[in-house]
Every structure is written in structure tokens, then in C-alpha cells.
Design an enzyme around this catalytic site. Structure first.
Site, mmCIF file in Angstrom:
data_model
loop_
_atom_site.group_PDB
_atom_site.id
_atom_site.type_symbol
_atom_site.label_atom_id
_atom_site.label_comp_id
_atom_site.label_asym_id
_atom_site.label_seq_id
_atom_site.Cartn_x
_atom_site.Cartn_y
_atom_site.Cartn_z
ATOM 1 N N GLY A 1 48.602 35.324 40.203
ATOM 2 C CA GLY A 1 50.012 35.302 40.588
ATOM 3 C C GLY A 1 50.179 35.562 42.066
ATOM 4 O O GLY A 1 50.784 34.788 42.789
ATOM 5 N N PHE A 2 49.640 36.692 42.526
ATOM 6 C CA PHE A 2 49.629 37.050 43.953
ATOM 7 C C PHE A 2 51.041 37.152 44.522
ATOM 8 O O PHE A 2 51.230 37.010 45.730
ATOM 9 C CB PHE A 2 48.789 36.047 44.753
ATOM 10 C CG PHE A 2 47.462 35.727 44.118
ATOM 11 C CD1 PHE A 2 46.513 36.723 43.934
ATOM 12 C CD2 PHE A 2 47.166 34.456 43.677
ATOM 13 C CE1 PHE A 2 45.304 36.452 43.329
ATOM 14 C CE2 PHE A 2 45.954 34.176 43.059
ATOM 15 C CZ PHE A 2 45.026 35.185 42.891
ATOM 16 N N THR B 1 44.016 40.536 36.517
ATOM 17 C CA THR B 1 43.365 41.637 37.224
ATOM 18 C C THR B 1 42.660 42.607 36.294
ATOM 19 O O THR B 1 41.883 43.429 36.749
ATOM 20 C CB THR B 1 44.416 42.406 38.024
ATOM 21 O OG1 THR B 1 45.501 42.716 37.139
ATOM 22 C CG2 THR B 1 44.950 41.569 39.162
ATOM 23 N N ILE C 1 40.620 55.986 39.424
ATOM 24 C CA ILE C 1 40.246 54.593 39.173
ATOM 25 C C ILE C 1 40.101 54.430 37.663
ATOM 26 O O ILE C 1 39.317 55.137 37.025
ATOM 27 C CB ILE C 1 38.922 54.252 39.891
ATOM 28 C CG1 ILE C 1 39.115 54.360 41.415
ATOM 29 C CG2 ILE C 1 38.425 52.868 39.501
ATOM 30 C CD1 ILE C 1 40.175 53.448 42.003
ATOM 31 N N LYS D 1 34.827 48.684 37.387
ATOM 32 C CA LYS D 1 34.381 47.302 37.561
ATOM 33 C C LYS D 1 35.544 46.399 37.988
ATOM 34 O O LYS D 1 35.451 45.682 38.983
ATOM 35 C CB LYS D 1 33.767 46.788 36.254
ATOM 36 C CG LYS D 1 33.165 45.394 36.371
ATOM 37 C CD LYS D 1 32.624 44.893 35.032
ATOM 38 C CE LYS D 1 31.255 45.459 34.720
ATOM 39 N NZ LYS D 1 30.683 44.878 33.487
ATOM 40 N N THR D 2 36.645 46.449 37.238
ATOM 41 C CA THR D 2 37.769 45.590 37.608
ATOM 42 C C THR D 2 38.413 46.070 38.907
ATOM 43 O O THR D 2 38.939 45.259 39.678
ATOM 44 C CB THR D 2 38.817 45.519 36.478
ATOM 45 O OG1 THR D 2 39.208 46.838 36.129
ATOM 46 C CG2 THR D 2 38.262 44.801 35.265
ATOM 47 N N GLN E 1 39.199 43.941 42.318
ATOM 48 C CA GLN E 1 40.495 43.912 42.985
ATOM 49 C C GLN E 1 40.339 44.151 44.483
ATOM 50 O O GLN E 1 40.903 43.439 45.306
ATOM 51 C CB GLN E 1 41.409 45.006 42.412
ATOM 52 C CG GLN E 1 42.009 44.641 41.097
ATOM 53 C CD GLN E 1 43.249 43.799 41.313
ATOM 54 O OE1 GLN E 1 43.167 42.658 41.747
ATOM 55 N NE2 GLN E 1 44.396 44.352 41.037
ATOM 56 N N GLU F 1 46.780 45.463 46.040
ATOM 57 C CA GLU F 1 47.082 44.805 47.310
ATOM 58 C C GLU F 1 46.339 45.372 48.513
ATOM 59 O O GLU F 1 46.179 44.696 49.522
ATOM 60 C CB GLU F 1 48.601 44.864 47.527
ATOM 61 C CG GLU F 1 49.265 44.020 46.443
ATOM 62 C CD GLU F 1 50.753 44.159 46.305
ATOM 63 O OE1 GLU F 1 51.452 43.466 47.033
ATOM 64 O OE2 GLU F 1 51.200 44.954 45.461
#
Lengths: 729, 327
Positions: free
Chosen positions: A227-228, A457, A619, A623-624, A628, A695
């Protein structure tokens, strides 16, 4: 379980094609819409000749301003008033929708619609005649202008002064999955499957446009191919699909073509930023002004809040920041990953690099000299800040100490110029109200839900972990579902807020569920836990047990079975006003270090390696989270070296409207990038201590690369992207 | 995209005959260019005649030592072939620097030579373009001309040819073999691709003709060759500027030379002025620089691509420097 590098729970479904994206939703009798877009940027539609298109087999509808249903005029952006009149105010504006029984027939018919225009000469740049500067009422929910201390006096008397302007170009998101919607009506009830970053905000927006209650709209968004920010706000294609479905009384799917993804549906606005820095000879800042001009459309307000980062990143006592919009004949811009911080950090962190060279200070040392111990813009302490650790760990790993200070002083073994650059990074830790539910079934498995969206994400995975930990179950026995307005409400996946918002709700729902189950057990005469106090109980591995005597306990599955109900459900609503100001300022922080190699004869720049460190509280999935941070960092490299929407100034049309000509890095452009997760606990930001991470990777990374290019070449490029001509000529 | 008919040709003659049946017919080989153009509405064939099954994929070395590349040989197979790699290294290099592995595995050599320009105005049917719609005008002139020509352009077309392979082939004095309604013919590779005197014509192919093969004779000159491609990113992009160069250096003196430039003109650009400045001179950097200067003197950049002149000059010096002589 929170923090574990759990592999994506939806990974197999995605790589095998089992994951169903919005456009793939199989619905009987679906018709297909293809959008015809304008070929002028300003003027009026003179005529639409759709005779040939209408005569083709399978064509069901040609929708234009001549026959489109009316929508509410005050429902959001002007660009959503699609097909309501003959006005054209940006290139690639939808001017018609062709609906046919197949996508191919609709595509063919769309190419045969003849539109003529009364064309006005468009204003296509910020400096074109006809471009209008305006003072916005807000800059992405921040005050547009701020002042502290006395900038003018401090700047005038500063021994070292810098005054430079920086430009970031128009950029386009282009997620792999283009914008797509399936819309279908049942009476006055509308259901849309939409590539949306937030089903609840989308529902509210669509309901308002069609003048129906929120409760008459259901929005579903199960899987999203990126999406961003582009899928944050509602876009015209979504309105068109719902309009057409209403008119023909059939479900209608609309998907954008790749060229349509450029120009007609939002982008990161071009910015022109003037940064003035005043400092003493050691590099200690005394004055800073950051003035931003942001590309805007004729009708809607959107400001790239590029100067907001400058308000809090460094300890500068005297400061002015301003934002102005510049209206010309382009589409309304929109959010794009780290809107404001990304483009603003390029200007601020380039300027800081320039100050480092001007004062003969190491760029990293300069950041430490100006380290902000508190947030001067909010006059508050930080709930946590580990930027020093980010600098130290990344610099150490990178080998920053081996940098030679002078520009153009380092070479690779094969004779290329080598350069080291660094930059700081930060992003505010946002959160909104969110709700979640968790249901324990008699087989001992849990279904947890919240109506957030996974934009690719890893939300499914992260929330599965959070639910499992809260309830006390192995992750294999928890399934998490999301992306549907029939579920408990959640905010949109934007502003890096989704995990911090929803995880706290999921955790609260999980705790509520386990306590409800404990309550059922302690009230049940036949339970080994009968009569026990909640405070004496513990939870884990699918059961409730006495903390002091773990063998005494009862399995969740058994508690449900004994309850007589098929399942036991608990729900939590965590209220948080995103704009409410608490006693602390909360931000994630980071630091990027980059090495580039520049061919001095050919002007080509290639990234050689990068090390980036981030501290962002708890966190949830190592991993994800790494993915990101890495993805954001890569995007910054792309911003530094590649991305640029190239407008034809005569027509206002973006001409590089393809992934061939709108460049992003390919694998060969991205060498080793090392991501360091700096340990940080924040007990104030929210109950789970989570700061958003979506972000921040994109903040500062372009500047680190640009600063490395300066170090390599001695040439300061202040307008992105750094393409070969800017180094050759 | 418009509906079109699809036919699979069983022989070259059948393909050529089928072409005569439909004035809007087009051949389909690897499909990596025409399918794009159909999707963009730039090409609107009535019939696509699939020649993929014709026996034209062989790469053979004849008894006289010449190398014959069948028109349907894949770019990847051609790049990997020993006769190509040793006979004209720059050709293998150019192919390997083209497109992506997936595209190289699909695209044919004949199609590569016939591929159409990537000019963004040509590929956007809403924009005037003399190549697409003769007489409508060139919207690239005065527009985004960063990637456009610096040699051989005119006021009707400033587009560039995108083929790397064709640039490299100009170092070999290659021959193109064609078969058409009037039988077989051969034509020199050089000159087959045209400058834009008539922008609608990319090449000198006659309608209905099929390229059947491309051949070249390896020599001492072609065996010492290189290809340098300069682009905005490291891979998967067409050239801003490319250089194919071949040198035959004997006792430090340049006995023979071929230099061609890509990304600079409507056809691969044979750098004759540079060649003349090289032959008979010592193979040293000063010679290479003088040759590059000689060639680029005639360049006429557009509004936004003056950098291509510097880039081409430096790329020529770099490429020649890797082939022999002192750097």
C-alpha cells in the site's frame, strides 16, 4: 512469543496463490470496469463519443459525467467527485468507465472511446504562471508553521551560516498489486472488496460519498499487495466501481492499469525546501529555519509535512518552520511512506552534512553535539530515546572510524570514487483506538479478530503472536483474522500505527478471555480450580493453573466444554485519541550509514553497502520487523538514486508511466544492507511498549546515500534523484 | 488491446503467405516486444502469425568459419554459444547486459533487431508521434528528451534504437538473411536499421519478409572486442549510452578498428570518425581520447541530454582502453 522471529503465518498461502486478493474474489455475474482517463491536465470535456465502444459485444455500460449517478458533493476530496461534471483538473483524471462482461472486452471498448476537450494551458510546475501558493490550515495534522526563540537574531549573529535549497521530486507508490475494487449492492447495502489500508476509514468515506449510513456498507480487505500510503485514502476507482454496480445491478470489478497508477491517483508531492542553519564554529546549532513548498492540486489540500522532523530531531533553540502549498494542474497528492519525514529528512540531513564539512566536524560527531535530550517542539521528555545507541552500534559495525574526512579522498581498488555518508532517522510513535475479540473453541483453539489490515507487512503474524502470548497458547493453536468491517474496529495501517494500536487491543482481549475462562473454572464446582482467586492463577500452554502449584489446573478446552456453550468470547476496546497529548513525546529513532562507489567518468552511482540501526521499543516479530526496516531503507536508496515522476511541462502528463521508465532498484542495485535492532524498552508509549516501524526505515536513508555521494565526489547534489547527469555536468 | 486472430505457421513459406492474406498481420516470435505494444494499443494486428515453431533457431559454424545465428535463436542461447563468445565477445556481452534473464530466454535474435523504440511518446497512444501516426508530429521534441538521440535525429523523430545486440553486431560486418514473397536475399547489417528520414520505417525490411538468420565472419578484429553499457541502474534497463568496440592491435599500432554507439541514434551508430582517428595510431589513451572527441564533435544533444555527449566520450575511452594498449 512477542519478539520471536515467527515465519509469516500467511506465507504459504501467498506463495502458492491461495491467498485471495480483492480483485480475485469470485462472485457470480461479475462485470468488469475499465477506466478511461483524461489526456489533458486542465480544461473541460467537450464531447464523449462512445458509439463505437457501445456497439461492441458484451459492453454493458458507458458511464460518464453525462449519465453517472450523483454523489454527495461535500464528502471528502474533490477528486472523489468523479464523473460529476465536465471539469478536468489533472492529467489521467477518470472521464469515463466502460463496463463489459469481460475485462478484455471492457479494455477493448475503453480504447475506442473518443473524448474531445476544451483545453486550457496547464500550469505544470511550481514556478509556472498560474501556479498559486497558499498557506494551509494544517500539514498532515501538524501545525503548518512553528517558531521558537528568535531565529532571525540567532541566524544573523551565527559565526557559521548555511542557506541552501533541496528538491525532492514527485514520486509514485506502485505497489505490486494495483488499486482494485469489487463492489456489489444488495438493495441499499453495499459490499466492497477493496485494496484498502483500513476497512473502517474506507467504509466511513464511501458511506459519506453515497449518502448512506456506515452500517449499510461492508468493506473487506483480506490480502493487500503493498500500500505504502496509496491505499490509505479513498480513490476514484472505488467510487466508480460502486456507481457502476448500482447502475447495472451487478457486481463490478475495477482495476487500474500500470500506467494509470502514475499521475491520476495520488503521489508523494514534489517539495522544494529551503534550510538555513546557524551554528558556532564547533558545529553547535544556534538557529534553524526549514521552509517547505509542497506540490498541490487545484482543489484539495494535501501538504508534505517535510519540516516537522526538524522541530524535534536536534537541540536547536531558535527555529522557524513553515509549510506552503503550491497549487497547479496536477492530481491531489497523498500519503507515501513516511510522508513528510522522508522528504524532510533528505533536506535536513543533507544540510547537517553540509554543516559538518563547513565546520570541519565529523558528521556523526555533529549529530552528537546537537543531540536532543528532550523534545523541544513539545517541551516534553521522550518516553524513551536510544538514538545514541543506534549511532554507536551502526557506526561500529560499519567501520565509520576508517572514513577519511576529506571529500574525494577514498578510492576502490578498481579506481572508483568511494564515499561514506550517514544520517539520522526518526518517526513519531502513533496510536489510535482499536478493538479486538478472541474466541476460545471447545477444541482448545482460538480465533482472534480485529478489523485492521495486513498491507503485506506481517500483521497476521504479529497479532497471532500477541494473542498467543496474552492467552497462554502455542501460536499453532491461534488463528488471527482481519480486514473486515464485520470485525471489531481498528484504525488504518498508516502512520506506522497499526501494530501499536491493534496489538494492545488484541493483548487486552486475550487477557480478558483468559480471565473469563478462569472465572468459569473457579465458579465451576467440578473444576480443580473451583473457589480459587484470580490473583493466584497463572496461564500457559493452553491451560489455567495455580501459580504456586502448577499441576492443579484445567485446560481451556475443558473449561469451554464444561461451560455448556460452544465457545467463550471476550472483547477489548482500547481507547486512544491519536491527537491527545500525554506527558511524553514518543518517537522511534535510527541511524543509517552508507558507502557508495561512483564512476567519475560515467557518473554512475552504486550503493556498496549499508548498515542501519533502529530502536523502536518492543519488537513484536524480529523477522518481519527486519523486513520492514530493510524495505524502508531500500526505498530510501531508491529515492536517492532512482525515483522521479517526469512530467511533460507542456501537457502536465507524467511520461515515464511504467516500471520500465519509473526506476526503482533491481537486485543488482542492492548489495549488503545490515539491519541492527537496538534493544529498547519503553514503559510509557503504550502498554506493550510498541513503537511503529513501518516508515522509519525510509527516513534518512536517502540523505545517507546522498551524503556518501558528496563524500565520494565533492559534489553536493541537492535535487533528487542523483542521476548521472548531475555528477557529469 | 484489440481482439486479433492467431495462427501458427508450419513453414517459412506458409508464414510469408499468411502475411499476404491480412494487411494488418504481424509475425510473432518471442513476443517480448509485440505483446507489449498490443497491450499499449500501439500495435493493432489483425492476425498474429506465430513463427515460433519454424526450424530457424540453430546457431552454426560453416566450413568457411562464418557463424550463422538463426533468427529464432534465443538471446540467451546466442550469448552462451562458444562461436559467438570467441568470435565476437562484444556480442555475447551485449546480449547478457540486455533485459532480464527471463526476457533473454524468450526473445529471439531476429526480433531483437526489429524491436521498436522505447520512446515514451511512441509508446503512449495519446501523444502525437510521426512513427506511430505519420504526419502527427514528434512530441518528444521539446518534451522529456533525456533519453533521446544525439546523432542523426531530425525535426520529425528523435527516438533511439534500444537494441544492444545490434550495436555489437556493427563491429562484425554482419549479414542479414531474409526470405520474402520475392524469395531470399541478403543485406548488410550496417544500414539495415535506418535513420529517421521516414520515422515510420525502422528498418529496410520489406513487408512480408522474414529474417531467417544473421551471419558474421570472425576475424582478428572481431575476436578482440568489448561492450560497455551505461545506465541509470545496475541492471534491467536500456542503455543511456553504450559502446561496442573492436581493435586489431599489431605491435602497439592499431591495424583495424570498429566502434559503434548505442542509445544515441535512431539506429546503432557506427562511429566512423572515431575509427578513422584510431587506425594507424598507437593504441594509447591519447589516441582513444582523440578518437572519442572526433566522433562526438558532430553530436547534437537535445534539451536535457547534453550529458550523453560526455558520457559517450568517456565510455568510448574506457571501452577502447580495455582492449589493448596502455591505459
Amino acid at each position: 512469543m512477542i519478539g520471536a522471529p515467527l515465519t509469516r503465518v500467511d506465507g504459504v498461502a501467498k506463495v502458492t496463490g491461495a491467498a485471495r486478493y480483492s480483485y480475485e474474489e469470485p462472485v457470480a455475474n461479475t462485470a468488469y470496469g475499465v477506466i478511461v482517463t483524461s489526456t489533458i491536465a486542465a480544461g473541460r470535456i467537450a464531447s464523449i463519443d462512445a458509439k463505437e465502444a457501445q456497439s461492441l459485444a458484451g459492453v454493458l455500460l458507458v458511464l460518464s459525467h453525462e449519465n453517472a449517478p450523483r454523489v454527495k458533493a461535500d464528502a471528502g476530496d474533490r477528486k472523489l467527485q468523479v464523473l460529476q461534471d465536465d471539469a478536468v483538473f489533472y492529467d489521467r483524471q477518470p472521464v469515463a468507465l466502460i463496463v463489459a462482461d469481460t475485462f478484455e472486452r471492457a479494455t477493448d471498448a475503453a480504447s475506442r472511446v473518443r473524448v474531445t476537450y476544451d483545453r486550457k494551458a496547464p500550469a505544470t510546475t511550481m514556478s509556472s504562471p498560474g501556479a498559486q501558493t497558499y498557506t494551509p490550515s494544517q500539514a498532515n495534522n501538524n501545525p503548518p508553521d512553528t517558531t521558537r526563540g528568535d531565529f532571525d537574531a540567532a541566524f544573523a549573529s551565527a559565526p557559521v551560516k548555511l542557506d541552501n535549497s533541496y528538491v525532492t521530486p514527485t514520486e509514485f507508490h506502485n505497489p505490486m498489486e494495483p488499486h482494485a475494487t469489487l463492489a456489489m449492492w444488495s438493495g441499499d447495502e453495499l459490499t466492497i472488496y477493496d485494496t484498502s489500508q483500513g476497512v473502517f476509514p474506507r467504509r466511513a468515506s464511501v458511506a459519506k460519498i453515497f449518502g448512506i449510513p456506515d452500517t449499510s456498507v461492508r468493506v473487506v480487505s483480506k490480502f493487500i499487495g503493498g500500500g505504502f500510503g496509496s491505499k490509505g485514502g479513498t480513490n476514484p476507482y472505488c467510487v466508480l466501481a460502486a456507481m457502476a454496480a448500482k447502475v447495472i445491478g451487478r457486481p463490478v470489478k475495477v482495476v487500474l492499469t500500470r500506467p494509470q497508477m502514475f499521475g491520476g491517483f495520488g503521489n508523494r508531492p514534489r517539495t522544494e525546501q529551503r534550510v538555513r542553519l546557524g551554528a558556532d564554529r564547533s558545529g553547535k546549532l544556534t538557529a534553524m529555519a526549514h521552509d517547505v513548498r509542497s506540490q498541490g492540486s487545484r482543489y484539495d489540500d494535501f501538504i508534505e509535512n517535510a519540516a516537522v522532523i526538524s522541530r524535534m530531531l536536534y537541540a536547536v533553540p531558535n527555529q522557524i518552520t513553515t509549510h506552503r502549498g503550491v497549487r497547479y494542474d496536477v492530481v491531489t497528492p497523498t500519503y507515501m511512506r513516511a510522508p513528510g519525514e522522508s522528504s524532510g529528512s533528505f533536506a535536513l540531513e543533507s544540510a547537517m552534512d553540509e554543516l559538518a564539512y563547513a565546520t570541519g566536524t565529523d558528521p556523526l560527531e555533529l549529530r552528537l553535539i546537537n543531540y536532543a535530550e528532550t523534545d523541544l517542539s513539545e517541551q516534553k521528555p521522550f518516553s524513551s530515546k536510544s538514538l545514541r545507541q543506534c549511532y554507536a552500534q551502526a557506526a561500529q559495525r560499519f567501520g565509520w572510524a576508517s572514513r577519511k574526512a576529506a571529500p574525494r579522498s577514498m578510492r576502490t581498488p578498481d579506481g572508483l570514487l568511494a564515499g561514506y555518508g550517514m544520517a539520522s532517522s526518526t518517526y513519531p510513535s502513533n496510536r489510535s483506538s482499536a478493538s479486538a475479540a478472541a474466541t476460545m473453541h471447545a477444541d482448545g483453539t482460538v480465533l482472534a479478530t480485529s478489523g485492521g489490515c495486513d498491507i503485506g507487512t506481517g500483521a497476521y503474524t504479529a497479532f497471532t503472536q500477541v494473542a498467543a502470548e496474552a492467552i497462554g497458547l502455542p501460536v499453532a493453536r491461534v488463528r488471527f483474522d482481519l480486514g473486515d468491517t464485520t470485525m471489531p474496529p481498528a484504525p488504518e495501517a498508516g502512520g506506522s500505527q497499526l501494530t501499536a494500536s491493534v496489538a494492545n487491543a488484541v493483548h487486552a482481549a486475550g487477557v480478558a478471555l483468559r480471565e473469563k475462562l478462569a472465572g468459569l473454572a473457579t465458579a465451576n464446582r467440578n473444576s480443580p480450580l473451583h473457589g480459587r482467586q484470580l490473583a493466584d492463577l497463572a496461564f500457559g500452554d493452553g491451560r489455567v493453573f495455580v501459580r504456586a502449584q502448577p499441576v492443579t489446573g484445567e485446560r481451556y478446552a475443558d473449561i469451554v466444554r464444561h461451560s455448556g456453550a460452544p465457545s467463550v468470547m471476550a472483547r477489548a476496546d482500547v481507547q486512544h485519541d491519536r491527537r491527545a497529548k500525554g506527558p511524553y513525546s514518543s518517537h522511534a529513532f535510527g541511524a543509517h550509514f552508507a558507502e557508495v562507489h561512483v564512476d567519475p567518468d560515467l557518473g554512475t552511482v552504486r550503493l556498496a553497502r549499508m548498515v542501519s540501526a533502529f530502536a523502536a521499543g518492543t519488537i513484536v516479530n524480529a523477522k518481519t520487523a527486519r523486513s520492514q526496516f530493510l524495505g524502508g531503507t531500500v526505498w530510501g536508496v531508491s529515492m536517492a538514486l532512482h525515483e522521479e515522476g517526469r512530467i511533460d511541462e507542456r501537457t502536465g502528463r507524467y511520461m515515464n508511466a511504467s516500471l520500465e521508465n519509473y526506476l526503482v532498484p533491481v537486485n543488482a542495485d542492492i548489495p549488503s544492507i545490515e539491519i541492527i535492532l537496538v534493544d529498547e524498552q519503553d514503559e510509557f508509549v503504550n502498554p506493550l511498549g510498541i513503537k511503529g516501524i513501518g516508515e522509519i526505515g525510509n527516513v534518512g536513508s536517502a540523505a545517507a546515500v546522498a551524503n556518501a555521494v558528496y563524500h565520494a565526489t565533492g559534489k553536493r547534489v541537492r535535487e533528487l534523484p542523483i542521476s548521472p547527469e548531475k555528477l557529469l555536468t | 488491446m484489440r481482439p486479433f486472430a492467431y495462427a501458427r505457421a508450419q513453414s517459412a513459406d506458409a508464414a510469408i503467405a499468411a502475411m499476404a492474406q491480412d494487411a494488418r498481420a504481424a509475425f510473432l516470435a518471442g513476443g517480448t516486444n509485440i505483446v507489449d505494444l498490443i497491450k499499449l494499443d500501439v500495435a493493432q494486428p489483425g492476425t498474429l502469425i506465430d513463427i515460433g515453431a519454424l526450424p530457424l533457431a540453430a546457431i552454426e559454424v560453416a566450413t568457411d568459419g562464418s557463424v550463422r545465428i538463426g533468427a529464432l535463436a534465443r538471446m540467451s542461447d546466442t550469448a552462451d554459444h562458444t562461436a559467438v563468445r570467441s568470435g565476437a565477445p562484444c556480442v555475447a556481452m551485449a546480449l547478457n547486459l540486455s533485459a532480464s534473464a527471463q526476457l533473454r530466454n524468450m526473445a529471439s535474435i531476429g526480433g531483437n533487431v526489429l524491436q521498436r523504440t522505447r520512446c515514451v511518446y511512441f509508446r503512449d497512444v495519446t501523444q502525437p508521434c510521426n512513427k506511430r501516426q505519420p504526419g502527427s508530429g514528434c512530441s518528444a521534441i521539446g518534451g522529456d528528451d533525456r533519453k533521446m538521440a544525439i546523432f542523426g535525429a531530425n525535426d520529425r523523430c528523435i527516438a533511439v534504437n534500444p537494441s544492444d545486440f545490434s550495436v555489437a553486431m556493427l563491429t562484425t560486418d554482419a549479414t542479414i538473411h531474409l526470405r520474402g514473397p520475392a524469395g531470399e536475399r541478403t543485406t548488410p547489417f550496417l544500414g539495415f536499421q535506418r535513420l529517421p528520414d521516414d520515422p515510420a520505417l525502422d528498418t529496410n525490411i520489406v513487408r512480408g519478409e522474414l529474417i531467417t538468420a544473421i551471419s558474421f565472419m570472425p576475424t582478428a578484429l572481431t575476436r578482440n572486442s568489448t561492450y560497455l553499457k551505461v545506465r541509470d541502474r545496475a541492471s534491467y534497463e536500456f542503455a543511456l549510452v553504450s559502446v561496442a568496440a573492436a581493435l586489431d592491435v599489431r605491435n602497439g599500432t592499431i591495424h583495424d578498428a570498429r566502434v559503434a554507439l548505442g542509445g544515441v541514434a535512431h539506429a546503432p551508430w557506427r562511429a566512423r570518425a572515431a575509427e578513422a582517428a584510431l587506425i594507424g595510431k598507437p593504441a594509447v589513451r591519447a589516441t582513444f581520447a582523440a578518437a572519442a572527441d572526433a566522433e562526438l564533435r558532430a553530436a547534437k544533444p537535445q534539451r536535457l541530454n547534453g550529458f550523453k555527449v560526455v558520457m559517450a566520450k568517456n565510455a568510448m575511452v574506457r571501452a577502447l582502453g580495455t582492449l589493448g594498449g596502455a591505459a
